[in-house]
Scaffold this motif. Structure first.
Motif, PDB file in Angstrom:
ATOM      1  N   VAL A 140       0.869  -1.172   0.000  1.00 50.29           N
ATOM      2  CA  VAL A 140       0.000   0.000   0.000  1.00 50.29           C
ATOM      3  C   VAL A 140       0.907   1.223   0.000  1.00 50.29           C
ATOM      4  O   VAL A 140       1.835   1.316   0.800  1.00 50.29           O
ATOM      5  CB  VAL A 140      -0.927   0.016   1.233  1.00 50.29           C
ATOM      6  N   THR A 141       0.651   2.167  -0.903  1.00 53.50           N
ATOM      7  CA  THR A 141       1.479   3.363  -1.044  1.00 53.50           C
ATOM      8  C   THR A 141       0.609   4.605  -1.087  1.00 53.50           C
ATOM      9  O   THR A 141      -0.439   4.605  -1.724  1.00 53.50           O
ATOM     10  CB  THR A 141       2.309   3.297  -2.351  1.00 53.50           C
ATOM     11  N   VAL A 142       1.059   5.646  -0.400  1.00 51.38           N
ATOM     12  CA  VAL A 142       0.444   6.969  -0.498  1.00 51.38           C
ATOM     13  C   VAL A 142       1.539   7.917  -0.972  1.00 51.38           C
ATOM     14  O   VAL A 142       2.621   7.966  -0.389  1.00 51.38           O
ATOM     15  CB  VAL A 142      -0.145   7.439   0.844  1.00 51.38           C
ATOM     16  N   ALA A 143       1.269   8.644  -2.054  1.00 49.42           N
ATOM     17  CA  ALA A 143       2.228   9.598  -2.619  1.00 49.42           C
ATOM     18  C   ALA A 143       1.618  10.996  -2.576  1.00 49.42           C
ATOM     19  O   ALA A 143       0.393  11.149  -2.633  1.00 49.42           O
ATOM     20  CB  ALA A 143       2.581   9.220  -4.053  1.00 49.42           C
ATOM     21  N   TRP A 144       2.471  12.019  -2.492  1.00 43.29           N
ATOM     22  CA  TRP A 144       1.995  13.399  -2.474  1.00 43.29           C
ATOM     23  C   TRP A 144       3.080  14.341  -2.962  1.00 43.29           C
ATOM     24  O   TRP A 144       4.214  13.950  -3.151  1.00 43.29           O
ATOM     25  CB  TRP A 144       1.506  13.802  -1.082  1.00 43.29           C
ATOM     26  N   GLN A 145       2.716  15.618  -3.146  1.00 39.96           N
ATOM     27  CA  GLN A 145       3.604  16.660  -3.636  1.00 39.96           C
ATOM     28  C   GLN A 145       4.304  17.336  -2.462  1.00 39.96           C
ATOM     29  O   GLN A 145       3.665  17.940  -1.617  1.00 39.96           O
ATOM     30  CB  GLN A 145       2.796  17.700  -4.409  1.00 39.96           C
ATOM     31  N   GLY A 146       5.626  17.235  -2.426  1.00 35.41           N
ATOM     32  CA  GLY A 146       6.398  17.953  -1.418  1.00 35.41           C
ATOM     33  C   GLY A 146       6.613  19.397  -1.829  1.00 35.41           C
ATOM     34  O   GLY A 146       6.267  19.806  -2.938  1.00 35.41           O
ATOM     35  N   LEU A 147       7.187  20.188  -0.940  1.00 41.30           N
ATOM     36  CA  LEU A 147       7.388  21.611  -1.219  1.00 41.30           C
ATOM     37  C   LEU A 147       8.739  21.917  -1.836  1.00 41.30           C
ATOM     38  O   LEU A 147       8.885  22.902  -2.548  1.00 41.30           O
ATOM     39  CB  LEU A 147       7.222  22.414   0.071  1.00 41.30           C
ATOM     40  N   THR A 148       9.729  21.103  -1.543  1.00 46.46           N
ATOM     41  CA  THR A 148      11.076  21.344  -2.065  1.00 46.46           C
ATOM     42  C   THR A 148      11.612  20.063  -2.688  1.00 46.46           C
ATOM     43  O   THR A 148      11.259  18.965  -2.272  1.00 46.46           O
ATOM     44  CB  THR A 148      12.037  21.785  -0.934  1.00 46.46           C
ATOM     45  N   PRO A 149      12.478  20.180  -3.682  1.00 49.40           N
ATOM     46  CA  PRO A 149      13.000  18.975  -4.338  1.00 49.40           C
ATOM     47  C   PRO A 149      13.978  18.213  -3.452  1.00 49.40           C
ATOM     48  O   PRO A 149      14.706  18.807  -2.657  1.00 49.40           O
ATOM     49  CB  PRO A 149      13.698  19.525  -5.577  1.00 49.40           C
ATOM     50  N   ILE A 150      13.939  16.896  -3.586  1.00 54.86           N
ATOM     51  CA  ILE A 150      14.893  15.999  -2.936  1.00 54.86           C
ATOM     52  C   ILE A 150      15.282  14.938  -3.959  1.00 54.86           C
ATOM     53  O   ILE A 150      14.672  14.832  -5.012  1.00 54.86           O
ATOM     54  CB  ILE A 150      14.312  15.326  -1.669  1.00 54.86           C
ATOM     55  N   ALA A 151      16.271  14.144  -3.634  1.00 53.46           N
ATOM     56  CA  ALA A 151      16.669  13.064  -4.536  1.00 53.46           C
ATOM     57  C   ALA A 151      15.711  11.893  -4.375  1.00 53.46           C
ATOM     58  O   ALA A 151      15.372  11.514  -3.262  1.00 53.46           O
ATOM     59  CB  ALA A 151      18.091  12.628  -4.229  1.00 53.46           C
ATOM     60  N   ASN A 152      15.253  11.352  -5.497  1.00 55.12           N
ATOM     61  CA  ASN A 152      14.394  10.171  -5.455  1.00 55.12           C
ATOM     62  C   ASN A 152      15.215   8.944  -5.105  1.00 55.12           C
ATOM     63  O   ASN A 152      16.268   8.712  -5.710  1.00 55.12           O
ATOM     64  CB  ASN A 152      13.703   9.952  -6.794  1.00 55.12           C
ATOM     65  N   PRO A 153      14.750   8.151  -4.149  1.00 56.71           N
ATOM     66  CA  PRO A 153      15.472   6.919  -3.855  1.00 56.71           C
ATOM     67  C   PRO A 153      15.352   5.930  -5.010  1.00 56.71           C
ATOM     68  O   PRO A 153      14.326   5.891  -5.676  1.00 56.71           O
ATOM     69  CB  PRO A 153      14.788   6.385  -2.595  1.00 56.71           C
ATOM     70  N   THR A 154      16.391   5.170  -5.225  1.00 59.14           N
ATOM     71  CA  THR A 154      16.345   4.178  -6.301  1.00 59.14           C
ATOM     72  C   THR A 154      15.418   3.037  -5.893  1.00 59.14           C
ATOM     73  O   THR A 154      15.317   2.691  -4.727  1.00 59.14           O
ATOM     74  CB  THR A 154      17.748   3.618  -6.591  1.00 59.14           C
ATOM     75  N   GLY A 155      14.751   2.477  -6.859  1.00 59.60           N
ATOM     76  CA  GLY A 155      13.846   1.365  -6.596  1.00 59.60           C
ATOM     77  C   GLY A 155      12.596   1.791  -5.851  1.00 59.60           C
ATOM     78  O   GLY A 155      11.988   0.991  -5.170  1.00 59.60           O
ATOM     79  N   SER A 156      12.210   3.042  -5.967  1.00 59.99           N
ATOM     80  CA  SER A 156      11.043   3.531  -5.237  1.00 59.99           C
ATOM     81  C   SER A 156       9.758   3.028  -5.877  1.00 59.99           C
ATOM     82  O   SER A 156       9.736   2.691  -7.058  1.00 59.99           O
ATOM     83  CB  SER A 156      11.058   5.056  -5.191  1.00 59.99           C
ATOM     84  N   PRO A 157       8.670   2.983  -5.107  1.00 63.26           N
ATOM     85  CA  PRO A 157       7.385   2.571  -5.677  1.00 63.26           C
ATOM     86  C   PRO A 157       6.974   3.507  -6.810  1.00 63.26           C
ATOM     87  O   PRO A 157       7.322   4.683  -6.812  1.00 63.26           O
ATOM     88  CB  PRO A 157       6.414   2.698  -4.501  1.00 63.26           C
ATOM     89  N   THR A 158       6.229   2.997  -7.744  1.00 62.06           N
ATOM     90  CA  THR A 158       5.846   3.787  -8.914  1.00 62.06           C
ATOM     91  C   THR A 158       4.506   4.493  -8.748  1.00 62.06           C
ATOM     92  O   THR A 158       4.052   5.141  -9.676  1.00 62.06           O
ATOM     93  CB  THR A 158       5.807   2.893 -10.167  1.00 62.06           C
ATOM     94  N   CYS A 159       3.882   4.397  -7.598  1.00 66.04           N
ATOM     95  CA  CYS A 159       2.599   5.051  -7.361  1.00 66.04           C
ATOM     96  C   CYS A 159       2.747   6.566  -7.526  1.00 66.04           C
ATOM     97  O   CYS A 159       3.527   7.201  -6.837  1.00 66.04           O
ATOM     98  CB  CYS A 159       2.092   4.735  -5.959  1.00 66.04           C
ATOM     99  N   GLY A 160       2.029   7.120  -8.477  1.00 65.23           N
ATOM    100  CA  GLY A 160       2.069   8.555  -8.721  1.00 65.23           C
ATOM    101  C   GLY A 160       3.297   9.037  -9.466  1.00 65.23           C
ATOM    102  O   GLY A 160       3.495  10.240  -9.620  1.00 65.23           O
ATOM    103  N   ALA A 161       4.135   8.133  -9.941  1.00 66.49           N
ATOM    104  CA  ALA A 161       5.356   8.534 -10.646  1.00 66.49           C
ATOM    105  C   ALA A 161       4.998   9.335 -11.895  1.00 66.49           C
ATOM    106  O   ALA A 161       4.064   9.006 -12.619  1.00 66.49           O
ATOM    107  CB  ALA A 161       6.179   7.312 -11.019  1.00 66.49           C
TER     108      ALA A 161
END
Length: 193
Positions: A140-161
């Motif tokens: 189960v994954t919940v994704a949302w919009q953050g306020l500032t950019p960060i590095a995406n972790p490798t192998g992250s879930p694709t929900c909302g990609a």
């Protein structure tokens, strides 16, 4: 008559006051910058807390309706996540359809409104349920919009990609502002025991 040393002392007070004002102004600007960063951090923290509540909500719904667990993955697939940017499905008579409809509305912020707008969840909240390679296990994954950019972790879930890129010129490119939380729900197969 005023002495020479007294004349020299008159201007130093004004210079000391001006230097003090400059130092105070720099300090106040620093505090203003700190305050704005604290507000952004507070908003990020609030969004994460809301995401965790919604994540645990769906995990509990799946555990409570174990017989239909596989159907939750079909109702909230990674290809079309529930939440922001979609019309939520109507709540039918089955527990599954009610759970999916309520979770979709919660992801859109229906829990709290302000001026007729739903504001009770994260910015651009989306949710997915997917099966894993292990039978009886669901991510189960919940994704949302953050306020500032960060590095995406490798192998992250694709929900909302691909759905969290900012406007042209924004620092949010390549999904660098996408945030997500996940949990695994395991449903035991008791009939094989």
């Amino acid at each position: 008559m005023v002495s020479v040393s007294a004349r020299r002392q008159r201007g130093t007070s004004l210079i000391e006051v001006l230097v003090t004002i400059v130092i105070l102004a720099i300090g106040l600007l620093g505090l203003a910058g700190l305050q704005s960063r604290l507000q952004a951090s507070e908003m990020e923290s609030y969004q994460r807390a809301q995401a965790l509540v919604l994540l645990n909500d769906m995990a509990s719904r799946i555990e409570a309706n174990r017989a239909q667990a596989a159907n939750y993955a079909a109702a909230a697939p990674v290809s079309t996540p529930l939440g922001a940017g979609m019309t939520c499905p109507a709540a039918g008579t089955s527990q599954l359809s009610q759970d999916v409809a309520e979770w979709c509305e919660a992801l859109q912020g229906a829990a709290e409104t302000s001026g007729g707008s739903a504001v009770g969840a994260m910015i651009g909240g989306r949710g997915c349920v997917e099966t894993t390679a292990t039978p009886g296990e669901y991510l189960v994954t919940v994704a949302w919009q953050g306020l500032t950019p960060i590095a995406n972790p490798t192998g992250s879930p694709t929900c909302g990609a691909g759905k969290y890129n900012g406007a042209i010129g924004s620092s949010c490119t390549g999904d660098s502002c996408r945030r997500f939380v996940t949990t695994i729900v395991r449903i035991a197969n008791l009939s094989s025991l």
